[in-house]
Design an enzyme around this catalytic site. Structure first.
Site, short mmCIF file in Angstrom:
data_model
loop_
_atom_site.label_atom_id
_atom_site.label_comp_id
_atom_site.label_asym_id
_atom_site.label_seq_id
_atom_site.Cartn_x
_atom_site.Cartn_y
_atom_site.Cartn_z
N GLN A 124 82.30 41.01 24.95
CA GLN A 124 82.28 42.47 24.79
C GLN A 124 83.18 43.16 25.81
OE1 GLN A 124 78.17 42.12 25.55
NE2 GLN A 124 77.51 42.64 23.47
N LYS A 161 84.08 45.47 21.04
CA LYS A 161 83.91 46.52 22.06
C LYS A 161 82.52 46.42 22.69
CE LYS A 161 87.26 49.72 20.12
NZ LYS A 161 87.56 51.10 19.70
N GLY A 162 81.49 46.14 21.89
CA GLY A 162 80.12 46.06 22.41
C GLY A 162 79.24 47.10 21.75
N ASP A 216 77.24 35.15 18.45
CA ASP A 216 77.36 36.59 18.68
C ASP A 216 76.96 36.87 20.13
OD1 ASP A 216 77.91 36.88 16.01
OD2 ASP A 216 75.94 37.65 15.47
N MET A 217 77.33 38.05 20.64
CA MET A 217 76.87 38.43 21.98
C MET A 217 75.88 39.58 21.84
SD MET A 217 76.96 37.60 25.10
CE MET A 217 78.42 36.63 25.47
N THR A 256 87.14 44.29 15.53
CA THR A 256 87.08 45.75 15.62
C THR A 256 87.61 46.37 14.33
OG1 THR A 256 87.89 47.68 16.85
CG2 THR A 256 89.37 45.79 16.78
N HIS A 257 87.16 47.60 14.06
CA HIS A 257 87.70 48.35 12.92
C HIS A 257 88.80 49.30 13.38
CE1 HIS A 257 83.39 47.45 12.43
NE2 HIS A 257 83.87 46.85 11.37
N LYS A 267 85.06 55.74 25.85
CA LYS A 267 85.84 55.06 24.82
C LYS A 267 87.21 54.66 25.38
CE LYS A 267 87.96 55.76 20.26
NZ LYS A 267 88.07 54.33 19.95
N ARG A 312 85.92 35.94 19.91
CA ARG A 312 85.98 37.16 19.11
C ARG A 312 85.74 38.31 20.08
NH1 ARG A 312 81.06 37.73 16.17
NH2 ARG A 312 81.75 36.12 14.74
N ARG A 316 74.68 50.01 13.70
CA ARG A 316 75.82 50.49 12.88
C ARG A 316 75.80 52.02 12.81
NH1 ARG A 316 75.98 45.73 13.47
NH2 ARG A 316 77.14 46.54 15.21
P1 FDA Z 1 85.41 52.28 17.10
O1 FDA Z 1 83.97 52.58 17.28
O2 FDA Z 1 86.39 52.88 18.04
O3 FDA Z 1 85.81 52.62 15.60
C1 FDA Z 1 87.11 52.42 15.08
C2 FDA Z 1 87.14 52.99 13.68
O4 FDA Z 1 86.23 52.30 12.82
C3 FDA Z 1 86.75 54.48 13.61
O5 FDA Z 1 87.53 55.09 12.60
C4 FDA Z 1 85.31 54.43 13.19
O6 FDA Z 1 84.95 55.58 12.49
C5 FDA Z 1 85.27 53.19 12.29
N1 FDA Z 1 83.93 52.58 12.44
C6 FDA Z 1 83.47 51.90 13.51
N2 FDA Z 1 82.19 51.54 13.34
C7 FDA Z 1 81.83 52.02 12.13
C8 FDA Z 1 80.63 51.99 11.39
N3 FDA Z 1 79.52 51.40 11.85
N4 FDA Z 1 80.62 52.60 10.18
C9 FDA Z 1 81.72 53.19 9.69
N5 FDA Z 1 82.89 53.26 10.36
C10 FDA Z 1 82.95 52.70 11.55
N6 FDA Z 1 79.00 43.85 19.01
C11 FDA Z 1 78.31 43.15 19.92
O7 FDA Z 1 77.84 43.74 20.90
N7 FDA Z 1 78.15 41.80 19.78
C12 FDA Z 1 78.70 41.10 18.74
O8 FDA Z 1 78.54 39.88 18.65
C13 FDA Z 1 79.44 41.84 17.78
N8 FDA Z 1 80.01 41.21 16.71
C14 FDA Z 1 80.88 41.91 15.92
C15 FDA Z 1 81.61 41.23 14.93
C16 FDA Z 1 82.56 41.92 14.19
C17 FDA Z 1 83.36 41.19 13.17
C18 FDA Z 1 82.76 43.32 14.41
C19 FDA Z 1 83.80 44.07 13.65
C20 FDA Z 1 82.01 43.98 15.34
C21 FDA Z 1 81.06 43.30 16.09
N9 FDA Z 1 80.29 43.97 17.03
C22 FDA Z 1 79.58 43.23 17.94
C23 FDA Z 1 80.23 45.47 17.06
C24 FDA Z 1 81.22 46.05 18.03
O9 FDA Z 1 80.85 45.77 19.35
C25 FDA Z 1 81.33 47.57 17.86
O10 FDA Z 1 80.08 48.16 18.14
C26 FDA Z 1 81.75 48.01 16.47
O11 FDA Z 1 82.77 47.17 15.97
C27 FDA Z 1 82.28 49.47 16.48
O12 FDA Z 1 83.40 49.61 17.27
P2 FDA Z 1 84.91 49.45 16.72
O13 FDA Z 1 85.50 48.34 17.50
O14 FDA Z 1 84.96 49.22 15.29
O15 FDA Z 1 85.69 50.72 17.20
#
Ligand code: FDA
Length: 308
Positions: free
Chosen positions: A161, A185-186, A132-133, A228-229, A199, A182, A291
Protein backbone atom coordinates in the site's frame (compact mmCIF):
# COMPACT_ATOMS: atom_id res chain seq x y z
CA UNK A 1 -17.51 10.50 5.08
CA UNK A 2 -14.53 8.27 4.24
CA UNK A 3 -13.65 7.71 7.90
CA UNK A 4 -17.29 7.06 8.79
CA UNK A 5 -17.67 4.45 6.06
CA UNK A 6 -14.39 2.80 7.01
CA UNK A 7 -15.50 2.72 10.65
CA UNK A 8 -18.83 1.19 9.54
CA UNK A 9 -16.88 -1.45 7.58
CA UNK A 10 -15.55 -2.76 10.90
CA UNK A 11 -18.95 -2.92 12.61
CA UNK A 12 -19.95 -6.57 13.03
CA UNK A 13 -23.73 -5.93 13.23
CA UNK A 14 -23.74 -3.86 10.07
CA UNK A 15 -21.64 -6.48 8.33
CA UNK A 16 -24.34 -9.02 9.09
CA UNK A 17 -27.41 -6.91 8.32
CA UNK A 18 -26.31 -5.05 5.16
CA UNK A 19 -26.24 -8.14 2.90
CA UNK A 20 -29.89 -8.80 3.82
CA UNK A 21 -31.07 -5.39 2.63
CA UNK A 22 -32.49 -5.44 -0.91
CA UNK A 23 -31.25 -1.90 -1.75
CA UNK A 24 -27.71 -2.88 -0.81
CA UNK A 25 -27.98 -6.11 -2.78
CA UNK A 26 -28.98 -4.08 -5.83
CA UNK A 27 -26.23 -1.52 -5.30
CA UNK A 28 -23.40 -4.03 -4.82
CA UNK A 29 -24.13 -5.62 -8.20
CA UNK A 30 -22.23 -2.72 -9.70
CA UNK A 31 -19.00 -4.15 -8.29
CA UNK A 32 -19.76 -7.88 -8.31
CA UNK A 33 -21.05 -10.13 -11.09
CA UNK A 34 -22.90 -12.09 -8.36
CA UNK A 35 -22.34 -13.97 -5.14
CA UNK A 36 -21.83 -17.43 -6.63
CA UNK A 37 -18.65 -18.91 -8.09
CA UNK A 38 -20.61 -19.59 -11.31
CA UNK A 39 -21.25 -15.84 -11.57
CA UNK A 40 -17.52 -15.17 -11.23
CA UNK A 41 -16.67 -17.75 -13.90
CA UNK A 42 -19.29 -16.31 -16.27
CA UNK A 43 -17.69 -12.86 -15.81
CA UNK A 44 -14.22 -14.40 -16.31
CA UNK A 45 -15.35 -15.89 -19.64
CA UNK A 46 -16.52 -12.48 -20.84
CA UNK A 47 -13.39 -10.67 -19.64
CA UNK A 48 -10.95 -13.23 -21.01
CA UNK A 49 -12.79 -13.34 -24.34
CA UNK A 50 -11.91 -9.69 -24.72
CA UNK A 51 -8.24 -10.17 -23.87
CA UNK A 52 -8.24 -9.21 -20.19
CA UNK A 53 -6.58 -11.25 -17.46
CA UNK A 54 -8.69 -12.23 -14.45
CA UNK A 55 -8.10 -12.59 -10.71
CA UNK A 56 -10.65 -14.04 -8.31
CA UNK A 57 -11.22 -13.15 -4.70
CA UNK A 58 -13.81 -14.91 -2.56
CA UNK A 59 -14.94 -12.22 -0.16
CA UNK A 60 -14.43 -12.62 3.57
CA UNK A 61 -11.90 -11.59 6.19
CA UNK A 62 -11.05 -12.06 9.86
CA UNK A 63 -12.32 -15.61 10.23
CA UNK A 64 -12.77 -16.61 13.85
CA UNK A 65 -12.40 -20.39 13.62
CA UNK A 66 -9.91 -22.70 12.01
CA UNK A 67 -12.77 -24.64 10.45
CA UNK A 68 -13.78 -21.50 8.54
CA UNK A 69 -10.20 -21.02 7.30
CA UNK A 70 -10.12 -24.65 6.18
CA UNK A 71 -13.37 -24.18 4.29
CA UNK A 72 -11.93 -21.11 2.54
CA UNK A 73 -8.78 -23.03 1.55
CA UNK A 74 -10.91 -25.91 0.25
CA UNK A 75 -13.01 -23.43 -1.72
CA UNK A 76 -9.95 -22.02 -3.48
CA UNK A 77 -8.76 -25.56 -4.20
CA UNK A 78 -12.06 -26.21 -5.93
CA UNK A 79 -11.79 -22.90 -7.84
CA UNK A 80 -8.49 -24.13 -9.28
CA UNK A 81 -9.96 -27.48 -10.26
CA UNK A 82 -12.97 -25.88 -11.94
CA UNK A 83 -10.74 -23.39 -13.72
CA UNK A 84 -8.54 -26.18 -15.02
CA UNK A 85 -11.62 -28.07 -16.27
CA UNK A 86 -12.95 -24.89 -17.89
CA UNK A 87 -9.64 -24.54 -19.81
CA UNK A 88 -10.18 -21.06 -21.22
CA UNK A 89 -7.83 -20.55 -24.18
CA UNK A 90 -6.62 -17.25 -22.67
CA UNK A 91 -5.22 -19.05 -19.64
CA UNK A 92 -5.84 -19.46 -15.97
CA UNK A 93 -7.61 -17.29 -13.45
CA UNK A 94 -5.26 -16.01 -10.71
CA UNK A 95 -6.21 -16.11 -7.04
CA UNK A 96 -6.05 -13.28 -4.55
CA UNK A 97 -6.74 -13.88 -0.87
CA UNK A 98 -6.91 -11.95 2.37
CA UNK A 99 -4.53 -13.64 4.84
CA UNK A 100 -6.95 -13.12 7.76
CA UNK A 101 -9.48 -15.17 5.77
CA UNK A 102 -7.05 -18.08 5.99
CA UNK A 103 -6.53 -17.63 9.73
CA UNK A 104 -3.57 -15.21 9.94
CA UNK A 105 -4.79 -13.86 13.28
CA UNK A 106 -6.37 -17.00 14.68
CA UNK A 107 -3.43 -19.30 13.92
CA UNK A 108 -0.51 -17.97 11.81
CA UNK A 109 0.98 -21.47 11.36
CA UNK A 110 -2.28 -22.84 10.00
CA UNK A 111 -2.52 -19.79 7.71
CA UNK A 112 0.99 -20.44 6.40
CA UNK A 113 0.16 -24.10 5.79
CA UNK A 114 -2.98 -23.18 3.79
CA UNK A 115 -1.12 -20.53 1.78
CA UNK A 116 1.76 -22.92 1.17
CA UNK A 117 -0.56 -25.56 -0.23
CA UNK A 118 -2.51 -23.09 -2.38
CA UNK A 119 0.69 -21.47 -3.70
CA UNK A 120 2.05 -24.92 -4.55
CA UNK A 121 -1.12 -25.82 -6.43
CA UNK A 122 -1.19 -22.47 -8.24
CA UNK A 123 2.42 -22.83 -9.39
CA UNK A 124 1.81 -26.43 -10.48
CA UNK A 125 -1.14 -25.38 -12.60
CA UNK A 126 0.59 -22.36 -14.12
CA UNK A 127 -1.26 -19.64 -12.28
CA UNK A 128 -0.50 -17.16 -9.50
CA UNK A 129 -1.35 -16.84 -5.82
CA UNK A 130 -1.62 -13.29 -4.44
CA UNK A 131 -1.82 -11.99 -0.88
CA UNK A 132 -4.02 -8.92 -0.47
CA UNK A 133 -2.89 -6.37 2.12
CA UNK A 134 -5.29 -5.59 4.97
CA UNK A 135 -5.19 -3.04 7.81
CA UNK A 136 -1.83 -2.04 9.30
CA UNK A 137 -2.23 -4.46 12.26
CA UNK A 138 -1.51 -7.21 9.73
CA UNK A 139 1.15 -5.62 7.52
CA UNK A 140 4.25 -7.06 9.14
CA UNK A 141 2.72 -10.55 9.45
CA UNK A 142 1.64 -10.44 5.79
CA UNK A 143 5.05 -9.31 4.53
CA UNK A 144 6.67 -12.09 6.60
CA UNK A 145 4.17 -14.61 5.24
CA UNK A 146 5.05 -13.47 1.73
CA UNK A 147 8.79 -13.86 2.39
CA UNK A 148 8.25 -17.45 3.48
CA UNK A 149 6.04 -18.26 0.49
CA UNK A 150 8.31 -16.52 -2.04
CA UNK A 151 11.29 -18.52 -0.75
CA UNK A 152 9.46 -21.73 -1.71
CA UNK A 153 7.20 -20.93 -4.64
CA UNK A 154 7.69 -19.28 -8.01
CA UNK A 155 4.32 -17.66 -8.55
CA UNK A 156 3.31 -15.72 -5.48
CA UNK A 157 2.51 -12.02 -5.25
CA UNK A 158 1.71 -9.46 -2.57
CA UNK A 159 -0.21 -6.19 -2.49
CA UNK A 160 1.70 -3.27 -0.96
CA UNK A 161 0.00 0.00 0.00
CA UNK A 162 1.50 3.30 -1.15
CA UNK A 163 -0.20 5.20 1.70
CA UNK A 164 1.93 3.45 4.33
CA UNK A 165 5.20 5.19 5.17
CA UNK A 166 6.89 1.80 5.69
CA UNK A 167 6.19 0.59 2.15
CA UNK A 168 9.36 2.08 0.60
CA UNK A 169 11.35 -0.07 3.04
CA UNK A 170 9.14 -3.09 2.35
CA UNK A 171 9.82 -2.75 -1.38
CA UNK A 172 13.59 -2.74 -0.73
CA UNK A 173 13.18 -5.68 1.65
CA UNK A 174 11.31 -7.74 -0.95
CA UNK A 175 13.20 -6.86 -4.14
CA UNK A 176 15.96 -9.47 -3.58
CA UNK A 177 13.21 -12.14 -3.68
CA UNK A 178 12.32 -11.22 -7.30
CA UNK A 179 8.81 -10.45 -6.05
CA UNK A 180 5.46 -9.96 -7.70
CA UNK A 181 4.07 -6.75 -6.25
CA UNK A 182 0.63 -5.27 -6.78
CA UNK A 183 1.02 -1.67 -5.78
CA UNK A 184 -2.23 -0.13 -4.47
CA UNK A 185 -2.96 3.18 -2.76
CA UNK A 186 -4.53 1.57 0.36
CA UNK A 187 -8.15 1.18 1.41
CA UNK A 188 -8.18 1.36 5.24
CA UNK A 189 -8.29 4.24 7.71
CA UNK A 190 -4.72 4.59 8.98
CA UNK A 191 -3.35 7.33 11.27
CA UNK A 192 -0.97 10.02 10.02
CA UNK A 193 1.83 8.61 12.17
CA UNK A 194 2.14 5.60 9.88
CA UNK A 195 0.37 6.68 6.68
CA UNK A 196 0.27 9.55 4.23
CA UNK A 197 -3.20 11.06 4.53
CA UNK A 198 -3.40 13.43 1.56
CA UNK A 199 -4.13 12.25 -1.97
CA UNK A 200 -1.14 14.23 -3.28
CA UNK A 201 1.27 12.51 -0.91
CA UNK A 202 -0.17 9.04 -1.54
CA UNK A 203 -0.03 9.56 -5.32
CA UNK A 204 3.56 10.85 -5.11
CA UNK A 205 4.62 7.79 -3.12
CA UNK A 206 2.74 5.49 -5.51
CA UNK A 207 4.59 7.07 -8.43
CA UNK A 208 8.02 6.83 -6.76
CA UNK A 209 7.49 3.20 -5.67
CA UNK A 210 5.97 2.29 -9.03
CA UNK A 211 9.11 3.51 -10.80
CA UNK A 212 11.43 1.60 -8.44
CA UNK A 213 9.51 -1.67 -8.95
CA UNK A 214 9.21 -1.01 -12.70
CA UNK A 215 13.01 -0.82 -12.91
CA UNK A 216 13.24 -4.29 -11.36
CA UNK A 217 10.45 -5.52 -13.66
CA UNK A 218 12.36 -4.12 -16.66
CA UNK A 219 15.37 -6.22 -15.64
CA UNK A 220 13.12 -9.28 -15.36
CA UNK A 221 13.59 -9.29 -11.58
CA UNK A 222 10.02 -8.50 -10.52
CA UNK A 223 6.44 -8.61 -11.67
CA UNK A 224 4.72 -5.24 -11.25
CA UNK A 225 0.98 -4.69 -11.17
CA UNK A 226 -0.28 -1.14 -10.79
CA UNK A 227 -3.48 -1.81 -8.82
CA UNK A 228 -5.33 1.43 -9.34
CA UNK A 229 -8.12 3.01 -11.39
CA UNK A 230 -6.06 6.20 -11.62
CA UNK A 231 -5.02 6.01 -15.27
CA UNK A 232 -3.21 9.36 -15.19
CA UNK A 233 -0.99 8.03 -12.42
CA UNK A 234 -0.42 4.80 -14.35
CA UNK A 235 0.63 6.85 -17.35
CA UNK A 236 2.97 8.99 -15.24
CA UNK A 237 4.74 5.88 -13.89
CA UNK A 238 4.82 4.43 -17.37
CA UNK A 239 6.27 7.59 -18.96
CA UNK A 240 9.18 7.60 -16.49
CA UNK A 241 9.71 3.86 -16.94
CA UNK A 242 9.61 4.10 -20.72
CA UNK A 243 12.10 7.00 -20.67
CA UNK A 244 14.39 4.56 -18.84
CA UNK A 245 13.97 1.99 -21.60
CA UNK A 246 11.40 -0.22 -19.84
CA UNK A 247 8.81 -1.75 -22.11
CA UNK A 248 5.17 -0.96 -21.42
CA UNK A 249 4.46 -4.69 -21.41
CA UNK A 250 6.41 -4.91 -18.11
CA UNK A 251 3.77 -2.76 -16.38
CA UNK A 252 0.53 -4.58 -15.65
CA UNK A 253 -2.64 -2.76 -14.75
CA UNK A 254 -5.05 -4.37 -12.28
CA UNK A 255 -8.48 -2.85 -11.67
CA UNK A 256 -11.52 -3.98 -9.68
CA UNK A 257 -14.42 -5.51 -11.59
CA UNK A 258 -17.04 -2.91 -12.48
CA UNK A 259 -14.83 0.14 -11.94
CA UNK A 260 -13.54 2.10 -14.94
CA UNK A 261 -13.60 -0.93 -17.22
CA UNK A 262 -13.50 1.33 -20.28
CA UNK A 263 -10.20 2.73 -19.02
CA UNK A 264 -8.92 -0.80 -18.45
CA UNK A 265 -9.78 -1.66 -22.06
CA UNK A 266 -8.12 1.53 -23.31
CA UNK A 267 -4.93 0.68 -21.41
CA UNK A 268 -5.07 -2.90 -22.76
CA UNK A 269 -5.27 -1.47 -26.28
CA UNK A 270 -2.33 0.82 -25.48
CA UNK A 271 -0.15 -2.24 -24.73
CA UNK A 272 -0.42 -2.78 -20.97
CA UNK A 273 -1.27 -6.29 -19.75
CA UNK A 274 -4.65 -5.57 -18.13
CA UNK A 275 -6.42 -7.57 -15.42
CA UNK A 276 -9.79 -7.38 -13.71
CA UNK A 277 -10.12 -8.53 -10.10
CA UNK A 278 -13.49 -10.24 -9.72
CA UNK A 279 -14.94 -10.43 -6.21
CA UNK A 280 -17.78 -12.80 -5.29
CA UNK A 281 -19.28 -14.47 -2.23
CA UNK A 282 -21.88 -13.38 0.30
CA UNK A 283 -19.53 -11.72 2.84
CA UNK A 284 -19.36 -8.49 0.88
CA UNK A 285 -20.45 -5.80 3.31
CA UNK A 286 -17.05 -4.64 4.72
CA UNK A 287 -15.48 -4.85 1.28
CA UNK A 288 -18.40 -2.93 -0.26
CA UNK A 289 -18.18 -0.17 2.34
CA UNK A 290 -14.51 0.29 1.48
CA UNK A 291 -15.57 0.73 -2.16
CA UNK A 292 -18.12 3.36 -1.08
CA UNK A 293 -15.44 5.13 0.95
CA UNK A 294 -13.26 5.42 -2.14
CA UNK A 295 -15.79 7.49 -4.00
CA UNK A 296 -18.64 9.51 -2.43
CA UNK A 297 -20.65 9.27 -5.66
CA UNK A 298 -21.00 5.54 -4.95
CA UNK A 299 -22.94 6.38 -1.78
CA UNK A 300 -25.42 8.42 -3.82
CA UNK A 301 -25.76 5.50 -6.23
CA UNK A 302 -26.40 3.11 -3.32
CA UNK A 303 -28.99 5.41 -1.76
CA UNK A 304 -30.76 5.76 -5.11
CA UNK A 305 -31.43 2.01 -4.93
CA UNK A 306 -33.76 2.80 -2.00
CA UNK A 307 -36.14 4.53 -4.40
CA UNK A 308 -38.91 2.43 -5.94
P1 FDA B 1 -8.36 7.06 -6.73
O1 FDA B 1 -9.15 6.88 -5.49
O2 FDA B 1 -7.47 8.25 -6.85
O3 FDA B 1 -9.34 6.99 -7.97
C1 FDA B 1 -8.92 7.09 -9.32
C2 FDA B 1 -10.14 7.13 -10.20
O4 FDA B 1 -10.88 5.91 -10.09
C3 FDA B 1 -11.11 8.27 -9.85
O5 FDA B 1 -11.68 8.73 -11.07
C4 FDA B 1 -12.15 7.58 -9.03
O6 FDA B 1 -13.39 8.22 -9.12
C5 FDA B 1 -12.20 6.17 -9.64
N1 FDA B 1 -12.53 5.23 -8.55
C6 FDA B 1 -11.70 4.84 -7.55
N2 FDA B 1 -12.34 4.01 -6.70
C7 FDA B 1 -13.60 3.90 -7.17
C8 FDA B 1 -14.74 3.20 -6.72
N3 FDA B 1 -14.73 2.46 -5.61
N4 FDA B 1 -15.88 3.32 -7.45
C9 FDA B 1 -15.91 4.06 -8.58
N5 FDA B 1 -14.85 4.76 -9.04
C10 FDA B 1 -13.72 4.69 -8.36
N6 FDA B 1 -6.42 -1.89 -1.08
C11 FDA B 1 -5.82 -2.44 -0.02
O7 FDA B 1 -5.68 -1.76 1.00
N7 FDA B 1 -5.35 -3.72 -0.06
C12 FDA B 1 -5.44 -4.49 -1.20
O8 FDA B 1 -5.00 -5.64 -1.20
C13 FDA B 1 -6.06 -3.92 -2.34
N8 FDA B 1 -6.19 -4.63 -3.49
C14 FDA B 1 -6.61 -3.98 -4.62
C15 FDA B 1 -6.57 -4.65 -5.85
C16 FDA B 1 -6.91 -3.97 -7.01
C17 FDA B 1 -6.83 -4.68 -8.33
C18 FDA B 1 -7.32 -2.60 -6.94
C19 FDA B 1 -7.65 -1.84 -8.18
C20 FDA B 1 -7.40 -1.97 -5.73
C21 FDA B 1 -7.07 -2.65 -4.57
N9 FDA B 1 -7.15 -2.01 -3.33
C22 FDA B 1 -6.56 -2.60 -2.25
C23 FDA B 1 -7.89 -0.71 -3.18
C24 FDA B 1 -6.96 0.47 -3.29
O9 FDA B 1 -6.12 0.54 -2.17
C25 FDA B 1 -7.75 1.78 -3.39
O10 FDA B 1 -8.52 1.95 -2.22
C26 FDA B 1 -8.70 1.84 -4.58
O11 FDA B 1 -8.09 1.29 -5.72
C27 FDA B 1 -9.12 3.30 -4.89
O12 FDA B 1 -8.03 4.08 -5.24
P2 FDA B 1 -7.52 4.28 -6.76
O13 FDA B 1 -6.13 3.78 -6.78
O14 FDA B 1 -8.38 3.62 -7.73
O15 FDA B 1 -7.39 5.83 -6.97
Amino acid sequence: MRSLLLWMAKDQRLRETLPRMPFAQRAVRRFMPGERLEDAFAAADRLQDEGLGVLFTHLGENVTSLAEAEAVAAHYGSVMEQDRARAHPRGRVEISIKPTQLGLVRDPDACLAHCDELARRCAASGTWFWLDMEGSDHTEATVRLYERLAAEHARVGIALQAYLRRTAADVQRLLPLRPAIRLVKGAYDEPGTIAYRSKTAVDANFQALGVVIAQAAGRGEARLALGTHDSELIERVSAIAEAGGIERSALEVHMLYGIRTDELRRLRDAGYPAFSLVAYGDAWSAWYMRRLAERPANVVFALRQLLP
